[in-house]
Design an enzyme around this catalytic site. Structure first.
Site, PDB file in Angstrom:
ATOM      1  N   LYS A 120      58.903  39.830  33.436  1.00 30.44           N
ATOM      2  CA  LYS A 120      58.052  38.808  34.044  1.00 30.44           C
ATOM      3  C   LYS A 120      58.861  37.573  34.435  1.00 30.44           C
ATOM      4  CE  LYS A 120      55.419  36.071  31.636  1.00 30.44           C
ATOM      5  NZ  LYS A 120      54.358  35.516  30.747  1.00 30.44           N
ATOM      6  N   ASP A 138      51.449  37.990  34.651  1.00 28.00           N
ATOM      7  CA  ASP A 138      51.136  37.279  33.409  1.00 28.00           C
ATOM      8  C   ASP A 138      49.695  37.596  33.029  1.00 28.00           C
ATOM      9  OD1 ASP A 138      49.619  35.900  35.256  1.00 28.00           O
ATOM     10  OD2 ASP A 138      50.332  33.908  34.646  1.00 28.00           O
TER      11      ASP A 138
END
Length: 211
Positions: A120, A138
């Site tokens: 991420k 997220d």
């Protein structure tokens, strides 16, 4: 969600916010990387409050290493997990100097080898700093992808893969930010604000209330 609906979904988000930006404050790719590492399990507002003074003093890995772990802790002690994050930031700064001449690499594998940097975080840096068409999933994007039917998946990686296939090329550069902002301010976790949602009619959420 069908391709035509996905196209319209992003057309509307784009029309409302043509040039979306990260809410994390940064000076250059290095400070962006540090800010994203610090943002794990923390709010962007909280991170910005800590990094505002820090980034007036430190904007390079060399300066961060000179500041040291204890010095860094004094700036970020209001952020959750600050002890671990301080260690990671100092070590990743050392590795940037040792392996990459003090520069942030434009390479996912190299980024993910740095302490505190997962997929991420790497995706955020590649997208924001270098303009890559990546999508960092997220909690907000995971929720929006599943709730709307845009890209349902059981894991962040699954949602990312579906988004990369579903999002039209025209919108891929900024899709990451549009979805985060939509999840943060409209399609909120506890109670989505469906009456003000610009894509409510396209959304597959069965419990939506738009009146």
């Amino acid at each position: 969600m069908k391709p035509a609906a996905v196209q319209e979904f992003f057309r509307r988000l784009s029309a409302a916010n043509p040039e979306p930006r990260s809410e994390l404050e940064y000076v250059n790719p290095y400070t962006l990387l540090v800010a994203v590492v610090l943002s794990a399990q923390a709010t962007d507002v909280g991170v910005n409050r800590a990094t505002g003074p820090l980034f007036k003093l430190v904007t390079t890995p060399q300066q961060m290493v000179a500041l040291g772990e204890e010095g860094l802790r004094q700036y970020i002690k209001t952020i959750g997990l600050f002890n671990t994050k301080a260690k990671n930031v100092i070590r990743l700064s050392e590795l940037l100097i040792e392996r990459h001449g003090g520069e942030v690499p434009r390479d996912r594998e190299a980024l993910e080898q740095l302490p505190g940097v997962g997929r991420k975080t790497a995706n955020v840096v590649l997208n924001v700093a270098f303009g890559e068409e990546t999508i960092a999933v997220d909690t907000h994007i995971f929720r929006v992808g599943n709730r709307t039917g845009l890209a349902p998946g059981k894991t962040p990686d699954a949602v990312e893969a579906k988004l990369l296939k579903a999002v039209p090329k025209l919108y891929r550069r900024h899709a990451h930010h549009w979805l985060i902002l939509h999840g943060r301010y409209v399609c909120k976790a506890r109670k989505p604000d469906c009456p003000i949602c610009p894509v409510a009619d396209l959304c597959g959420f069965k419990d939506k209330i738009i009146a």
